[in-house]
Design a protein around this motif. Sequence first.
Motif, PDB file in Angstrom:
ATOM      1  N   UNK A  72      11.675   1.882  -0.696  1.00 25.68           N
ATOM      2  CA  UNK A  72      10.602   2.332   0.188  1.00 25.68           C
ATOM      3  C   UNK A  72      10.704   1.569   1.508  1.00 25.68           C
ATOM      4  N   UNK A  73      10.606   2.291   2.603  1.00 25.16           N
ATOM      5  CA  UNK A  73      10.763   1.679   3.915  1.00 25.16           C
ATOM      6  C   UNK A  73       9.624   0.713   4.215  1.00 25.16           C
ATOM      7  N   UNK A  74       8.405   1.095   3.834  1.00 25.73           N
ATOM      8  CA  UNK A  74       7.264   0.271   4.238  1.00 25.73           C
ATOM      9  C   UNK A  74       7.042  -0.936   3.341  1.00 25.73           C
ATOM     10  N   UNK A 126      -5.173  25.588  14.411  1.00 21.60           N
ATOM     11  CA  UNK A 126      -5.842  24.912  13.290  1.00 21.60           C
ATOM     12  C   UNK A 126      -6.066  23.452  13.600  1.00 21.60           C
ATOM     13  N   UNK A 127      -6.815  22.790  12.752  1.00 24.59           N
ATOM     14  CA  UNK A 127      -7.057  21.356  12.977  1.00 24.59           C
ATOM     15  C   UNK A 127      -5.754  20.577  12.840  1.00 24.59           C
ATOM     16  N   UNK A 128      -5.625  19.594  13.677  1.00 26.05           N
ATOM     17  CA  UNK A 128      -4.419  18.776  13.650  1.00 26.05           C
ATOM     18  C   UNK A 128      -4.449  17.899  12.399  1.00 26.05           C
ATOM     19  N   UNK A 129      -3.324  17.814  11.737  1.00 32.52           N
ATOM     20  CA  UNK A 129      -3.309  16.936  10.560  1.00 32.52           C
ATOM     21  C   UNK A 129      -3.421  15.477  10.997  1.00 32.52           C
ATOM     22  N   UNK A 130      -4.195  14.737  10.227  1.00 32.72           N
ATOM     23  CA  UNK A 130      -4.376  13.324  10.547  1.00 32.72           C
ATOM     24  C   UNK A 130      -3.126  12.556  10.172  1.00 32.72           C
ATOM     25  N   UNK A 131      -2.738  11.699  11.023  1.00 28.90           N
ATOM     26  CA  UNK A 131      -1.562  10.880  10.758  1.00 28.90           C
ATOM     27  C   UNK A 131      -2.014   9.533  10.230  1.00 28.90           C
ATOM     28  N   UNK A 132      -1.449   9.175   9.133  1.00 31.39           N
ATOM     29  CA  UNK A 132      -1.801   7.893   8.537  1.00 31.39           C
ATOM     30  C   UNK A 132      -1.140   6.782   9.344  1.00 31.39           C
ATOM     31  N   UNK A 133      -1.944   5.865   9.822  1.00 30.37           N
ATOM     32  CA  UNK A 133      -1.412   4.822  10.701  1.00 30.37           C
ATOM     33  C   UNK A 133      -0.601   3.785   9.946  1.00 30.37           C
ATOM     34  N   UNK A 134      -0.865   3.610   8.648  1.00 31.45           N
ATOM     35  CA  UNK A 134      -0.144   2.590   7.898  1.00 31.45           C
ATOM     36  C   UNK A 134       1.111   3.130   7.241  1.00 31.45           C
ATOM     37  N   UNK A 135       1.311   4.441   7.217  1.00 26.56           N
ATOM     38  CA  UNK A 135       2.436   5.019   6.484  1.00 26.56           C
ATOM     39  C   UNK A 135       3.772   4.653   7.112  1.00 26.56           C
ATOM     40  N   UNK A 136       3.849   4.556   8.419  1.00 30.93           N
ATOM     41  CA  UNK A 136       5.127   4.288   9.056  1.00 30.93           C
ATOM     42  C   UNK A 136       5.387   2.827   9.314  1.00 30.93           C
ATOM     43  N   UNK A 137       4.503   1.955   8.895  1.00 34.99           N
ATOM     44  CA  UNK A 137       4.633   0.540   9.171  1.00 34.99           C
ATOM     45  C   UNK A 137       5.649  -0.106   8.226  1.00 34.99           C
ATOM     46  N   UNK A 138       6.562  -0.846   8.777  1.00 37.30           N
ATOM     47  CA  UNK A 138       7.561  -1.544   7.986  1.00 37.30           C
ATOM     48  C   UNK A 138       7.118  -2.993   7.844  1.00 37.30           C
ATOM     49  N   UNK A 139       7.093  -3.475   6.609  1.00 34.48           N
ATOM     50  CA  UNK A 139       6.612  -4.825   6.354  1.00 34.48           C
ATOM     51  C   UNK A 139       7.761  -5.815   6.265  1.00 34.48           C
ATOM     52  N   UNK A 187       7.109  10.235  -3.747  1.00 32.90           N
ATOM     53  CA  UNK A 187       5.786  10.828  -3.517  1.00 32.90           C
ATOM     54  C   UNK A 187       4.716  10.185  -4.380  1.00 32.90           C
ATOM     55  N   UNK A 188       5.030   9.968  -5.646  1.00 33.86           N
ATOM     56  CA  UNK A 188       4.081   9.303  -6.547  1.00 33.86           C
ATOM     57  C   UNK A 188       3.803   7.882  -6.073  1.00 33.86           C
ATOM     58  N   UNK A 189       4.845   7.197  -5.657  1.00 31.13           N
ATOM     59  CA  UNK A 189       4.684   5.826  -5.157  1.00 31.13           C
ATOM     60  C   UNK A 189       3.788   5.794  -3.928  1.00 31.13           C
ATOM     61  N   UNK A 190       4.020   6.681  -2.990  1.00 34.19           N
ATOM     62  CA  UNK A 190       3.209   6.713  -1.766  1.00 34.19           C
ATOM     63  C   UNK A 190       1.753   7.043  -2.076  1.00 34.19           C
ATOM     64  N   UNK A 191       1.531   7.969  -3.031  1.00 36.01           N
ATOM     65  CA  UNK A 191       0.167   8.383  -3.368  1.00 36.01           C
ATOM     66  C   UNK A 191      -0.606   7.304  -4.118  1.00 36.01           C
ATOM     67  N   UNK A 192       0.076   6.585  -4.993  1.00 32.63           N
ATOM     68  CA  UNK A 192      -0.656   5.700  -5.897  1.00 32.63           C
ATOM     69  C   UNK A 192      -0.479   4.217  -5.630  1.00 32.63           C
ATOM     70  N   UNK A 193       0.660   3.795  -5.114  1.00 32.01           N
ATOM     71  CA  UNK A 193       0.934   2.370  -5.055  1.00 32.01           C
ATOM     72  C   UNK A 193       1.068   1.807  -3.658  1.00 32.01           C
ATOM     73  N   UNK A 194       1.795   2.486  -2.818  1.00 27.02           N
ATOM     74  CA  UNK A 194       2.215   1.909  -1.527  1.00 27.02           C
ATOM     75  C   UNK A 194       1.036   1.598  -0.621  1.00 27.02           C
ATOM     76  N   UNK A 195       0.099   2.496  -0.478  1.00 21.80           N
ATOM     77  CA  UNK A 195      -0.994   2.294   0.465  1.00 21.80           C
ATOM     78  C   UNK A 195      -2.165   1.545  -0.159  1.00 21.80           C
ATOM     79  N   UNK A 196      -2.102   1.310  -1.458  1.00 19.75           N
ATOM     80  CA  UNK A 196      -3.211   0.644  -2.134  1.00 19.75           C
ATOM     81  C   UNK A 196      -3.328  -0.821  -1.748  1.00 19.75           C
ATOM     82  N   UNK A 197      -2.222  -1.503  -1.592  1.00 21.63           N
ATOM     83  CA  UNK A 197      -2.230  -2.941  -1.345  1.00 21.63           C
ATOM     84  C   UNK A 197      -2.021  -3.253   0.121  1.00 21.63           C
ATOM     85  N   UNK A 198      -2.957  -2.866   0.931  1.00 22.53           N
ATOM     86  CA  UNK A 198      -2.823  -3.138   2.366  1.00 22.53           C
ATOM     87  C   UNK A 198      -3.118  -4.605   2.625  1.00 22.53           C
ATOM     88  N   UNK A 199      -2.437  -5.126   3.610  1.00 25.09           N
ATOM     89  CA  UNK A 199      -2.603  -6.559   3.929  1.00 25.09           C
ATOM     90  C   UNK A 199      -3.852  -6.828   4.733  1.00 25.09           C
TER      91      UNK A 199
END
Length: 157
Positions: A131-133, A6-19, A145-157
């Motif tokens: 949250x690690x990031x 099957x298609x490889x799942x895309x890995x989010x590049x910003x998900x593992x980043x620690x700020x 899960x809710x935080x990651x979906x709605x808040x964490x990735x929304x405010x990228x630097x």
Amino acid sequence: MSSKPGPKPRRDTTAGRVLDEASRRRRARKALEALEQDNFHDDPHGDLVMSKKAPKFSDQLEVRGGGRRKKQKHSAEYFKLKYRKTFSQLVEEAQSVHPDPPNYLSAQAESSKLPERHFCAVCGFPSNYTCISCGTRYCCVRCLGTHKDTRCLKWTA
């Protein structure tokens, strides 16, 4: 056996980043500024002009004995909206009325003797995890899960 992978799942590049702490503060400041901007906008229905043909649901029935309708008075909610003041205006007004301490600008409290309490950013319950990031508090996997979906990735630097 001709099973296609099957298609490889895309890995989010910003998900593992620690700020670092400065980036976390910058994100928090951006989030607060965005919320403040949401609060200050004009009423989208403020300039509507009512048609004479439109039904008037706020009119009261005429009472027998009097041929005139009573003048409808505005509610307190009307004046609250019409003469709304911002927080800074309220503080400035209070400062001019009561310039001598104690007032809002001079009020201080001593440090608490109890340890700081931490609450979940999603549901408000007490939280034990961060949250690690981005460093936001959460209380369970569901809130994470809710935080990651709605808040964490929304405010990228």
